[in-house]
Design a protein around this motif. Structure first.
Motif, PDB file in Angstrom:
ATOM      1  N   ASP A  13      -3.417 -23.532 -15.239  1.00 34.13           N
ATOM      2  CA  ASP A  13      -1.961 -23.398 -15.168  1.00 34.13           C
ATOM      3  C   ASP A  13      -1.453 -24.679 -14.513  1.00 34.13           C
ATOM      4  OD1 ASP A  13       0.676 -22.647 -14.899  1.00 34.13           O
ATOM      5  OD2 ASP A  13       0.280 -21.020 -13.485  1.00 34.13           O
ATOM      6  N   PHE A  14      -1.041 -25.646 -15.356  1.00 33.65           N
ATOM      7  CA  PHE A  14      -0.576 -26.939 -14.853  1.00 33.65           C
ATOM      8  C   PHE A  14       0.806 -26.796 -14.235  1.00 33.65           C
ATOM      9  CE2 PHE A  14      -3.590 -28.331 -18.160  1.00 33.65           C
ATOM     10  CZ  PHE A  14      -4.393 -29.137 -17.382  1.00 33.65           C
ATOM     11  N   CYS A  15       1.011 -27.470 -13.114  1.00 33.94           N
ATOM     12  CA  CYS A  15       2.279 -27.361 -12.355  1.00 33.94           C
ATOM     13  C   CYS A  15       2.554 -25.888 -12.102  1.00 33.94           C
ATOM     14  CB  CYS A  15       3.425 -28.033 -13.089  1.00 33.94           C
ATOM     15  SG  CYS A  15       3.143 -29.770 -13.409  1.00 33.94           S
ATOM     16  N   GLY A  16       1.535 -25.200 -11.605  1.00 32.63           N
ATOM     17  CA  GLY A  16       1.530 -23.747 -11.497  1.00 32.63           C
ATOM     18  C   GLY A  16       2.369 -23.151 -10.390  1.00 32.63           C
ATOM     19  N   GLY A  17       2.972 -23.974  -9.560  1.00 33.06           N
ATOM     20  CA  GLY A  17       3.820 -23.447  -8.494  1.00 33.06           C
ATOM     21  C   GLY A  17       3.054 -22.472  -7.628  1.00 33.06           C
ATOM     22  N   SER A  18       3.653 -21.327  -7.386  1.00 33.54           N
ATOM     23  CA  SER A  18       3.003 -20.311  -6.548  1.00 33.54           C
ATOM     24  C   SER A  18       2.189 -19.325  -7.377  1.00 33.54           C
ATOM     25  CB  SER A  18       4.038 -19.589  -5.689  1.00 33.54           C
ATOM     26  OG  SER A  18       5.018 -18.982  -6.498  1.00 33.54           O
ATOM     27  N   GLY A  19       1.912 -19.661  -8.635  1.00 27.66           N
ATOM     28  CA  GLY A  19       0.953 -18.904  -9.428  1.00 27.66           C
ATOM     29  C   GLY A  19       1.502 -17.835 -10.344  1.00 27.66           C
ATOM     30  N   THR A  33     -12.280 -18.031 -15.328  1.00 26.32           N
ATOM     31  CA  THR A  33     -11.775 -18.743 -14.160  1.00 26.32           C
ATOM     32  C   THR A  33     -10.407 -19.306 -14.498  1.00 26.32           C
ATOM     33  OG1 THR A  33     -14.010 -19.346 -13.485  1.00 26.32           O
ATOM     34  CG2 THR A  33     -12.205 -20.644 -12.555  1.00 26.32           C
ATOM     35  N   VAL A  34      -9.452 -19.094 -13.607  1.00 28.99           N
ATOM     36  CA  VAL A  34      -8.106 -19.624 -13.806  1.00 28.99           C
ATOM     37  C   VAL A  34      -7.780 -20.572 -12.661  1.00 28.99           C
ATOM     38  CG1 VAL A  34      -5.652 -19.070 -14.040  1.00 28.99           C
ATOM     39  CG2 VAL A  34      -7.372 -17.544 -15.042  1.00 28.99           C
ATOM     40  N   TYR A  35      -7.509 -21.813 -13.015  1.00 30.54           N
ATOM     41  CA  TYR A  35      -7.103 -22.821 -12.046  1.00 30.54           C
ATOM     42  C   TYR A  35      -5.579 -22.882 -11.999  1.00 30.54           C
ATOM     43  CZ  TYR A  35     -11.881 -24.586 -12.403  1.00 30.54           C
ATOM     44  OH  TYR A  35     -13.242 -24.712 -12.382  1.00 30.54           O
ATOM     45  N   VAL A  36      -5.025 -22.846 -10.816  1.00 30.19           N
ATOM     46  CA  VAL A  36      -3.601 -23.095 -10.615  1.00 30.19           C
ATOM     47  C   VAL A  36      -3.518 -24.484  -9.990  1.00 30.19           C
ATOM     48  CG1 VAL A  36      -1.496 -22.373  -9.436  1.00 30.19           C
ATOM     49  CG2 VAL A  36      -3.079 -20.644 -10.317  1.00 30.19           C
ATOM     50  N   VAL A  37      -2.998 -25.436 -10.754  1.00 26.15           N
ATOM     51  CA  VAL A  37      -2.910 -26.826 -10.291  1.00 26.15           C
ATOM     52  C   VAL A  37      -1.462 -27.121  -9.909  1.00 26.15           C
ATOM     53  CG1 VAL A  37      -3.252 -29.240 -10.905  1.00 26.15           C
ATOM     54  CG2 VAL A  37      -4.838 -27.510 -11.747  1.00 26.15           C
ATOM     55  N   GLU A  38      -1.279 -27.505  -8.677  1.00 25.56           N
ATOM     56  CA  GLU A  38       0.063 -27.745  -8.129  1.00 25.56           C
ATOM     57  C   GLU A  38      -0.045 -28.849  -7.084  1.00 25.56           C
ATOM     58  OE1 GLU A  38       3.726 -28.023  -7.113  1.00 25.56           O
ATOM     59  OE2 GLU A  38       3.268 -26.593  -8.707  1.00 25.56           O
ATOM     60  N   ARG A  39       0.951 -29.699  -6.986  1.00 27.56           N
ATOM     61  CA  ARG A  39       0.879 -30.791  -6.007  1.00 27.56           C
ATOM     62  C   ARG A  39       1.581 -30.487  -4.693  1.00 27.56           C
ATOM     63  NH1 ARG A  39       5.044 -35.282  -6.388  1.00 27.56           N
ATOM     64  NH2 ARG A  39       6.787 -34.245  -7.374  1.00 27.56           N
ATOM     65  N   LYS A  40       2.436 -29.474  -4.654  1.00 28.58           N
ATOM     66  CA  LYS A  40       3.162 -29.147  -3.426  1.00 28.58           C
ATOM     67  C   LYS A  40       2.335 -28.173  -2.579  1.00 28.58           C
ATOM     68  CE  LYS A  40       7.646 -29.806  -5.575  1.00 28.58           C
ATOM     69  NZ  LYS A  40       8.880 -29.144  -6.017  1.00 28.58           N
ATOM     70  N   ALA A  47       0.296 -19.529  -3.545  1.00 31.62           N
ATOM     71  CA  ALA A  47      -0.553 -19.093  -4.658  1.00 31.62           C
ATOM     72  C   ALA A  47      -1.886 -18.554  -4.147  1.00 31.62           C
ATOM     73  CB  ALA A  47      -0.783 -20.244  -5.631  1.00 31.62           C
ATOM     74  N   GLU A  48      -2.473 -19.256  -3.190  1.00 29.19           N
ATOM     75  CA  GLU A  48      -3.747 -18.817  -2.610  1.00 29.19           C
ATOM     76  C   GLU A  48      -3.597 -17.444  -1.942  1.00 29.19           C
ATOM     77  OE1 GLU A  48      -7.565 -19.237  -2.358  1.00 29.19           O
ATOM     78  OE2 GLU A  48      -6.563 -21.151  -2.696  1.00 29.19           O
ATOM     79  N   LYS A  49      -2.547 -17.281  -1.183  1.00 32.44           N
ATOM     80  CA  LYS A  49      -2.310 -16.009  -0.502  1.00 32.44           C
ATOM     81  C   LYS A  49      -2.076 -14.887  -1.501  1.00 32.44           C
ATOM     82  CE  LYS A  49       0.507 -13.816   3.044  1.00 32.44           C
ATOM     83  NZ  LYS A  49       1.547 -13.988   4.059  1.00 32.44           N
ATOM     84  N   ARG A  50      -1.298 -15.149  -2.533  1.00 32.29           N
ATOM     85  CA  ARG A  50      -1.024 -14.131  -3.552  1.00 32.29           C
ATOM     86  C   ARG A  50      -2.297 -13.724  -4.285  1.00 32.29           C
ATOM     87  NH1 ARG A  50       3.274 -15.978  -7.485  1.00 32.29           N
ATOM     88  NH2 ARG A  50       3.348 -13.763  -8.025  1.00 32.29           N
ATOM     89  N   GLY A  55      -6.565  -9.580  -4.841  1.00 31.76           N
ATOM     90  CA  GLY A  55      -8.009  -9.412  -5.033  1.00 31.76           C
ATOM     91  C   GLY A  55      -8.551 -10.170  -6.235  1.00 31.76           C
ATOM     92  N   LEU A  56      -7.928 -11.287  -6.574  1.00 31.08           N
ATOM     93  CA  LEU A  56      -8.331 -12.068  -7.741  1.00 31.08           C
ATOM     94  C   LEU A  56      -9.336 -13.141  -7.329  1.00 31.08           C
ATOM     95  CD1 LEU A  56      -4.814 -12.453  -9.371  1.00 31.08           C
ATOM     96  CD2 LEU A  56      -6.660 -10.899 -10.064  1.00 31.08           C
ATOM     97  N   SER A  57     -10.602 -12.835  -7.465  1.00 31.77           N
ATOM     98  CA  SER A  57     -11.650 -13.771  -7.054  1.00 31.77           C
ATOM     99  C   SER A  57     -11.899 -14.857  -8.097  1.00 31.77           C
ATOM    100  CB  SER A  57     -12.953 -13.010  -6.778  1.00 31.77           C
ATOM    101  OG  SER A  57     -13.378 -12.345  -7.953  1.00 31.77           O
ATOM    102  N   ASN A  58     -11.272 -14.758  -9.249  1.00 32.09           N
ATOM    103  CA  ASN A  58     -11.463 -15.739 -10.320  1.00 32.09           C
ATOM    104  C   ASN A  58     -10.387 -16.826 -10.331  1.00 32.09           C
ATOM    105  OD1 ASN A  58      -9.602 -13.709 -11.101  1.00 32.09           O
ATOM    106  ND2 ASN A  58      -9.905 -14.167 -13.259  1.00 32.09           N
ATOM    107  N   VAL A  59      -9.567 -16.901  -9.301  1.00 34.19           N
ATOM    108  CA  VAL A  59      -8.516 -17.917  -9.195  1.00 34.19           C
ATOM    109  C   VAL A  59      -8.973 -19.047  -8.294  1.00 34.19           C
ATOM    110  CG1 VAL A  59      -6.172 -18.381  -8.369  1.00 34.19           C
ATOM    111  CG2 VAL A  59      -6.653 -16.264  -9.593  1.00 34.19           C
ATOM    112  N   ARG A  60      -8.741 -20.271  -8.749  1.00 37.63           N
ATOM    113  CA  ARG A  60      -9.006 -21.468  -7.958  1.00 37.63           C
ATOM    114  C   ARG A  60      -7.698 -22.235  -7.853  1.00 37.63           C
ATOM    115  NH1 ARG A  60     -12.539 -18.523  -7.982  1.00 37.63           N
ATOM    116  NH2 ARG A  60     -14.718 -18.801  -8.528  1.00 37.63           N
ATOM    117  N   VAL A  61      -7.167 -22.374  -6.669  1.00 32.52           N
ATOM    118  CA  VAL A  61      -5.943 -23.138  -6.460  1.00 32.52           C
ATOM    119  C   VAL A  61      -6.342 -24.567  -6.115  1.00 32.52           C
ATOM    120  CG1 VAL A  61      -3.825 -23.379  -5.123  1.00 32.52           C
ATOM    121  CG2 VAL A  61      -4.668 -21.094  -5.712  1.00 32.52           C
ATOM    122  N   VAL A  62      -5.838 -25.505  -6.896  1.00 34.87           N
ATOM    123  CA  VAL A  62      -6.163 -26.917  -6.708  1.00 34.87           C
ATOM    124  C   VAL A  62      -4.861 -27.643  -6.391  1.00 34.87           C
ATOM    125  CG1 VAL A  62      -7.175 -28.974  -7.735  1.00 34.87           C
ATOM    126  CG2 VAL A  62      -8.054 -26.715  -8.363  1.00 34.87           C
TER     127      VAL A  62
END
Length: 79
Positions: A13-19, A33-40, A47-50, A55-62
């Motif tokens: 999810d490019f420019c994924g904001g808070s997911g 695996t779902v990557y949430v890519v955000e620069r802010k 996004a990480e907290k959400r 309980g989404l263990s397959n999310v990677r916030v980058v």
């Protein structure tokens, strides 16, 4: 994107904001695996907290610029 994402694949999810988009996809496809890519940083923190609260263990916030994201993926998303 769900039918295009192979089992065990990876989506970004490019420019994924808070997911908003990435977390929904992660919930629908727990086998991938779902990557949430955000620069802010503050959006990455949310996004990480959400993801943890859901309980989404397959999310990677980058937290990085798009040009710095180097992982391979099958499907790219953006709103």
């Amino acid at each position: 994107a769900e039918p295009m994402l192979r089992q065990g694949g990876a989506a970004v999810d490019f420019c994924g904001g808070s997911g908003h988009l990435g977390l929904v996809l992660a919930a629908i496809r727990p086998d991938s695996t779902v990557y949430v890519v955000e620069r802010k940083q503050n959006h990455c923190d949310i996004a990480e907290k959400r993801a943890q609260m859901a309980g989404l263990s397959n999310v990677r916030v980058v937290c990085c610029d798009l040009s710095d994201f180097q992982d391979s993926f099958d499907v790219g998303l953006g709103l």
